[in-house]
Design a protein around this motif. Sequence first.
Motif, PDB file in Angstrom:
ATOM      1  N   HIS A  42      35.110  17.388   9.374  1.00 28.50           N
ATOM      2  CA  HIS A  42      36.007  18.486   9.024  1.00 28.50           C
ATOM      3  C   HIS A  42      37.216  17.982   8.246  1.00 28.50           C
ATOM      4  O   HIS A  42      37.597  18.561   7.230  1.00 28.50           O
ATOM      5  CB  HIS A  42      36.468  19.234  10.272  1.00 28.50           C
ATOM      6  N   ALA A  43      37.808  16.894   8.707  1.00 23.91           N
ATOM      7  CA  ALA A  43      39.007  16.357   8.040  1.00 23.91           C
ATOM      8  C   ALA A  43      38.664  15.808   6.656  1.00 23.91           C
ATOM      9  O   ALA A  43      39.479  15.905   5.734  1.00 23.91           O
ATOM     10  CB  ALA A  43      39.647  15.273   8.898  1.00 23.91           C
ATOM     11  N   GLU A  44      37.479  15.223   6.531  1.00 24.43           N
ATOM     12  CA  GLU A  44      37.024  14.682   5.252  1.00 24.43           C
ATOM     13  C   GLU A  44      35.660  15.275   4.939  1.00 24.43           C
ATOM     14  O   GLU A  44      34.630  14.638   5.160  1.00 24.43           O
ATOM     15  CB  GLU A  44      36.951  13.162   5.300  1.00 24.43           C
ATOM     16  N   PRO A  45      35.617  16.504   4.434  1.00 25.22           N
ATOM     17  CA  PRO A  45      34.346  17.207   4.248  1.00 25.22           C
ATOM     18  C   PRO A  45      33.406  16.471   3.289  1.00 25.22           C
ATOM     19  O   PRO A  45      33.831  15.917   2.275  1.00 25.22           O
ATOM     20  CB  PRO A  45      34.767  18.559   3.659  1.00 25.22           C
ATOM     21  N   VAL A  46      32.147  16.498   3.643  1.00 30.07           N
ATOM     22  CA  VAL A  46      31.104  15.953   2.778  1.00 30.07           C
ATOM     23  C   VAL A  46      30.725  17.034   1.768  1.00 30.07           C
ATOM     24  O   VAL A  46      30.498  18.189   2.149  1.00 30.07           O
ATOM     25  CB  VAL A  46      29.875  15.548   3.616  1.00 30.07           C
ATOM     26  N   PRO A  47      30.651  16.709   0.484  1.00 37.14           N
ATOM     27  CA  PRO A  47      30.279  17.738  -0.506  1.00 37.14           C
ATOM     28  C   PRO A  47      28.867  18.267  -0.258  1.00 37.14           C
ATOM     29  O   PRO A  47      28.003  17.553   0.267  1.00 37.14           O
ATOM     30  CB  PRO A  47      30.344  16.988  -1.843  1.00 37.14           C
ATOM     31  N   PHE A  48      28.657  19.497  -0.656  1.00 36.10           N
ATOM     32  CA  PHE A  48      27.295  20.038  -0.619  1.00 36.10           C
ATOM     33  C   PHE A  48      26.437  19.307  -1.644  1.00 36.10           C
ATOM     34  O   PHE A  48      26.938  18.823  -2.670  1.00 36.10           O
ATOM     35  CB  PHE A  48      27.293  21.540  -0.930  1.00 36.10           C
ATOM     36  N   ILE A  49      25.146  19.237  -1.360  1.00 38.44           N
ATOM     37  CA  ILE A  49      24.239  18.637  -2.342  1.00 38.44           C
ATOM     38  C   ILE A  49      24.231  19.491  -3.613  1.00 38.44           C
ATOM     39  O   ILE A  49      24.498  20.700  -3.567  1.00 38.44           O
ATOM     40  CB  ILE A  49      22.810  18.491  -1.791  1.00 38.44           C
ATOM     41  N   ASP A  50      23.941  18.845  -4.748  1.00 37.48           N
ATOM     42  CA  ASP A  50      23.888  19.560  -6.018  1.00 37.48           C
ATOM     43  C   ASP A  50      22.524  19.355  -6.669  1.00 37.48           C
ATOM     44  O   ASP A  50      21.605  18.779  -6.064  1.00 37.48           O
ATOM     45  CB  ASP A  50      25.018  19.102  -6.946  1.00 37.48           C
ATOM     46  N   GLU A  51      22.386  19.830  -7.907  1.00 38.34           N
ATOM     47  CA  GLU A  51      21.081  19.733  -8.566  1.00 38.34           C
ATOM     48  C   GLU A  51      20.661  18.287  -8.787  1.00 38.34           C
ATOM     49  O   GLU A  51      19.475  17.956  -8.678  1.00 38.34           O
ATOM     50  CB  GLU A  51      21.113  20.475  -9.910  1.00 38.34           C
ATOM     51  N   ALA A  52      21.613  17.416  -9.073  1.00 38.33           N
ATOM     52  CA  ALA A  52      21.268  16.008  -9.275  1.00 38.33           C
ATOM     53  C   ALA A  52      20.678  15.404  -8.007  1.00 38.33           C
ATOM     54  O   ALA A  52      19.757  14.583  -8.070  1.00 38.33           O
ATOM     55  CB  ALA A  52      22.500  15.228  -9.717  1.00 38.33           C
ATOM     56  N   TRP A  53      21.208  15.814  -6.851  1.00 32.62           N
ATOM     57  CA  TRP A  53      20.636  15.334  -5.577  1.00 32.62           C
ATOM     58  C   TRP A  53      19.176  15.781  -5.463  1.00 32.62           C
ATOM     59  O   TRP A  53      18.305  15.000  -5.056  1.00 32.62           O
ATOM     60  CB  TRP A  53      21.450  15.876  -4.408  1.00 32.62           C
ATOM     61  N   THR A  54      18.904  17.037  -5.821  1.00 29.26           N
ATOM     62  CA  THR A  54      17.527  17.525  -5.714  1.00 29.26           C
ATOM     63  C   THR A  54      16.607  16.781  -6.677  1.00 29.26           C
ATOM     64  O   THR A  54      15.424  16.584  -6.384  1.00 29.26           O
ATOM     65  CB  THR A  54      17.440  19.040  -5.980  1.00 29.26           C
ATOM     66  N   GLU A  55      17.131  16.364  -7.831  1.00 31.05           N
ATOM     67  CA  GLU A  55      16.328  15.589  -8.780  1.00 31.05           C
ATOM     68  C   GLU A  55      15.956  14.230  -8.193  1.00 31.05           C
ATOM     69  O   GLU A  55      14.817  13.760  -8.373  1.00 31.05           O
ATOM     70  CB  GLU A  55      17.091  15.418 -10.088  1.00 31.05           C
ATOM     71  N   ILE A  56      16.911  13.596  -7.516  1.00 31.25           N
ATOM     72  CA  ILE A  56      16.617  12.330  -6.846  1.00 31.25           C
ATOM     73  C   ILE A  56      15.529  12.542  -5.803  1.00 31.25           C
ATOM     74  O   ILE A  56      14.563  11.765  -5.706  1.00 31.25           O
ATOM     75  CB  ILE A  56      17.893  11.772  -6.186  1.00 31.25           C
TER      76      ILE A  56
END
Length: 217
Positions: A42-56
């Motif tokens: 919560h204090a240091e939120p992890v970003p949501f995955i994006d399209e580049a993540w799905t490509e990997i």
Amino acid sequence: MPNLLHLDASARRASFSRRLGDRFATAWRATHPGGYVHRDLHAEPVPFIDEAWTEICDELLRRGITDPARYAEVVRTPDQAAAWATLAPLLDELLAADVVLIATPMYNYSVPAALKAWLDQVTFPRMKLAPRRFVVVSARGGTYAPGMPRAPFDHQERYLRDFLSGHFGIDEPELVAAELTNALVDPHLADQLDAHEASVAAAFAQVERLATGERAA
């Protein structure tokens, strides 16, 4: 030496899930002189995955790569490199852990978005993490125990159990819950204060046992 990865997901600084997690971590560290990493989602939120993540992810599937040590082989574009720079430290922490402690509240019958974002970032096709040990300590405003009216609405414990088993191959994730925390603030639950206190006491006792290596009953 064993390593513990401790994740907190509550938006409250003084939450029951954080207290349970802290109790486990303190007891575990007293008997296991290994490594310890704490990540506050919560204090240091992890970003949501994006399209580049799905490509990997897609390229890993195409090439049949299941060894996390080889994941970086498929990173090609600048966007993919940026996605990898975000997820790699999270993945390294997970893979280095022998025990993963997830401390989470129930929000709207499920897990907080902060925890879901972390799970999405570190989860890849056919990824198996056994024999790592996963311990989940949670807090819920009402009661979702078997046989209770709201038991069918529990998509927190059921989701985490199914996820850890289905994706990570963890056959026996250990789950502990403190219930009826809203009895402290909701007048409609005032008659449940004793049940809440009993649930919290039982949860702390179980956490102490788990931290010393005992399995959940």
